[in-house]
Design an enzyme around this catalytic site. Structure first.
Site, PDB file in Angstrom:
ATOM      1  N   CYS A  45      18.501 -12.224  18.780  1.00  0.00           N
ATOM      2  CA  CYS A  45      18.329 -12.524  17.346  1.00  0.00           C
ATOM      3  C   CYS A  45      17.019 -13.272  17.070  1.00  0.00           C
ATOM      4  O   CYS A  45      16.046 -12.701  16.578  1.00  0.00           O
ATOM      5  CB  CYS A  45      19.510 -13.336  16.805  1.00  0.00           C
ATOM      6  SG  CYS A  45      21.083 -12.473  16.872  1.00  0.00           S
ATOM      7  N   ARG A  46      16.986 -14.573  17.394  1.00  0.00           N
ATOM      8  CA  ARG A  46      15.864 -15.402  16.942  1.00  0.00           C
ATOM      9  C   ARG A  46      14.562 -15.158  17.701  1.00  0.00           C
ATOM     10  O   ARG A  46      13.507 -14.968  17.076  1.00  0.00           O
ATOM     11  CB  ARG A  46      16.248 -16.889  17.030  1.00  0.00           C
ATOM     12  CG  ARG A  46      17.336 -17.279  16.062  1.00  0.00           C
ATOM     13  CD  ARG A  46      17.924 -18.621  16.406  1.00  0.00           C
ATOM     14  NE  ARG A  46      18.656 -18.565  17.681  1.00  0.00           N
ATOM     15  CZ  ARG A  46      19.186 -19.599  18.290  1.00  0.00           C
ATOM     16  NH1 ARG A  46      19.040 -20.812  17.771  1.00  0.00           N
ATOM     17  NH2 ARG A  46      19.846 -19.473  19.412  1.00  0.00           N
ATOM     18  N   SER A  47      14.615 -15.183  19.032  1.00  0.00           N
ATOM     19  CA  SER A  47      13.340 -15.047  19.759  1.00  0.00           C
ATOM     20  C   SER A  47      12.729 -13.649  19.667  1.00  0.00           C
ATOM     21  O   SER A  47      11.494 -13.540  19.580  1.00  0.00           O
ATOM     22  CB  SER A  47      13.444 -15.538  21.211  1.00  0.00           C
ATOM     23  OG  SER A  47      14.374 -14.809  21.956  1.00  0.00           O
ATOM     24  N   ASP A  54      21.169 -20.570  14.551  1.00  0.00           N
ATOM     25  CA  ASP A  54      21.642 -19.356  15.218  1.00  0.00           C
ATOM     26  C   ASP A  54      22.400 -18.500  14.196  1.00  0.00           C
ATOM     27  O   ASP A  54      23.425 -18.930  13.679  1.00  0.00           O
ATOM     28  CB  ASP A  54      22.565 -19.786  16.366  1.00  0.00           C
ATOM     29  CG  ASP A  54      23.025 -18.623  17.202  1.00  0.00           C
ATOM     30  OD1 ASP A  54      22.851 -17.473  16.757  1.00  0.00           O
ATOM     31  OD2 ASP A  54      23.558 -18.875  18.290  1.00  0.00           O
ATOM     32  N   CYS A  75      15.231 -18.109  22.940  1.00  0.00           N
ATOM     33  CA  CYS A  75      16.466 -18.572  22.279  1.00  0.00           C
ATOM     34  C   CYS A  75      17.605 -18.466  23.290  1.00  0.00           C
ATOM     35  O   CYS A  75      17.349 -18.422  24.499  1.00  0.00           O
ATOM     36  CB  CYS A  75      16.730 -17.796  20.989  1.00  0.00           C
ATOM     37  SG  CYS A  75      16.982 -16.020  21.210  1.00  0.00           S
ATOM     38  N   ASN A 123      18.493 -13.960  23.300  1.00  0.00           N
ATOM     39  CA  ASN A 123      17.327 -13.054  23.221  1.00  0.00           C
ATOM     40  C   ASN A 123      17.656 -11.756  22.474  1.00  0.00           C
ATOM     41  O   ASN A 123      17.109 -10.700  22.764  1.00  0.00           O
ATOM     42  CB  ASN A 123      16.736 -12.762  24.600  1.00  0.00           C
ATOM     43  CG  ASN A 123      15.356 -12.106  24.582  1.00  0.00           C
ATOM     44  OD1 ASN A 123      15.010 -11.330  25.462  1.00  0.00           O
ATOM     45  ND2 ASN A 123      14.551 -12.407  23.586  1.00  0.00           N
TER      46      ASN A 123
HETATM   47  P1  4NP Z   1      20.075 -15.686  19.688  1.00  0.00           P
HETATM   48  O1  4NP Z   1      21.546 -15.515  19.060  1.00  0.00           O
HETATM   49  O2  4NP Z   1      20.160 -16.845  20.650  1.00  0.00           O
HETATM   50  O3  4NP Z   1      19.241 -16.008  18.495  1.00  0.00           O
HETATM   51  O4  4NP Z   1      19.749 -14.369  20.351  1.00  0.00           O
HETATM   52  C1  4NP Z   1      22.702 -15.393  19.832  1.00  0.00           C
HETATM   53  C2  4NP Z   1      23.069 -14.160  20.320  1.00  0.00           C
HETATM   54  C3  4NP Z   1      24.222 -14.022  21.043  1.00  0.00           C
HETATM   55  C4  4NP Z   1      25.031 -15.120  21.286  1.00  0.00           C
HETATM   56  C5  4NP Z   1      24.665 -16.361  20.804  1.00  0.00           C
HETATM   57  C6  4NP Z   1      23.507 -16.492  20.085  1.00  0.00           C
HETATM   58  N1  4NP Z   1      26.253 -14.959  22.007  1.00  0.00           N
HETATM   59  O5  4NP Z   1      27.009 -15.941  22.104  1.00  0.00           O
HETATM   60  O6  4NP Z   1      26.521 -13.869  22.526  1.00  0.00           O
END
Ligand code: 4NP
Length: 157
Positions: free
Chosen positions: A15-17, A129, A10, A13
């Site tokens: 939340c989703r992945s 997200d 993702c 790294n």
């Molecule tokens: P992820 O979510 O891609 O599912 O881990 C996010 C985590 C942090 C951010 C964006 C998306 N950020 O902008 O810091």
């Protein structure tokens, strides 16, 4: 027998992945397939390297008896040589992974796909997200991923 290596990717790294990775690990454990796989996750971005997954996602997953243990790392061109499958959470991740692959000189061995190609119960074309949204977004991501991650496993079994 050679292990099948699977990398979930993702943006951050956190939340989703990591959730997809933990769901997949839980699923293969229940099916007695743990030894057949190498499983990991990574982000296209570098902001959260070394961090545990977002506590909101860890708590939502724990309610389903899924432990998220990973620490964030960024995808590298070496991953294209190490992993059989690289599974992107959304279109933007998919494009960024493809761009990195096109710029890298490594043996491009990995098959890069969107995890939502394997969905059956949800219409979402991308895993949304949840980072800037409310608590319910984390549960929704887990619902989506339980469906598409098991669809992925079926597709390769
Ligand atoms: P992820 O979510 O891609 O599912 O881990 C996010 C985590 C942090 C951010 C964006 C998306 N950020 O902008 O810091």
């Amino acid at each position: 027998m050679k292990k099948i290596a699977v990398l979930f990717v993702c943006l951050g790294n956190i939340c989703r992945s990591p959730a997809a990775e933990a769901i997949f690990i839980n699923l293969i454990e229940r099916k007695g397939l743990t030894d057949a796989f190498i499983v990991d996750s990574a982000g296209t971005g570098n902001w959260h390297i070394g961090k545990k997954a977002d506590s909101r996602m860890r708590i939502a997953a724990e309610r389903r008896e899924i432990n998220i243990l990973s620490r964030a790392r960024q995808i590298t061109s070496e991953d294209f040589e190490k992993f059989n499958y690289i599974l992107a959470m959304d279109d933007s991740n998919f494009r960024n992974i493809q761009d990195l692959k096109n710029r890298s000189s490594s043996n491009n061995f990995a098959s890069i796909k969107k995890i939502q190609n394997f969905r059956s119960l949800f219409n979402e074309q991308e895993v949304p997200d949840p980072y800037f949204g409310g608590e319910e977004g984390f549960d929704y991501v887990l619902d989506i991923l339980e469906d598409s991650v098991s669809g992925f496993l079926e597709s390769i079994s």
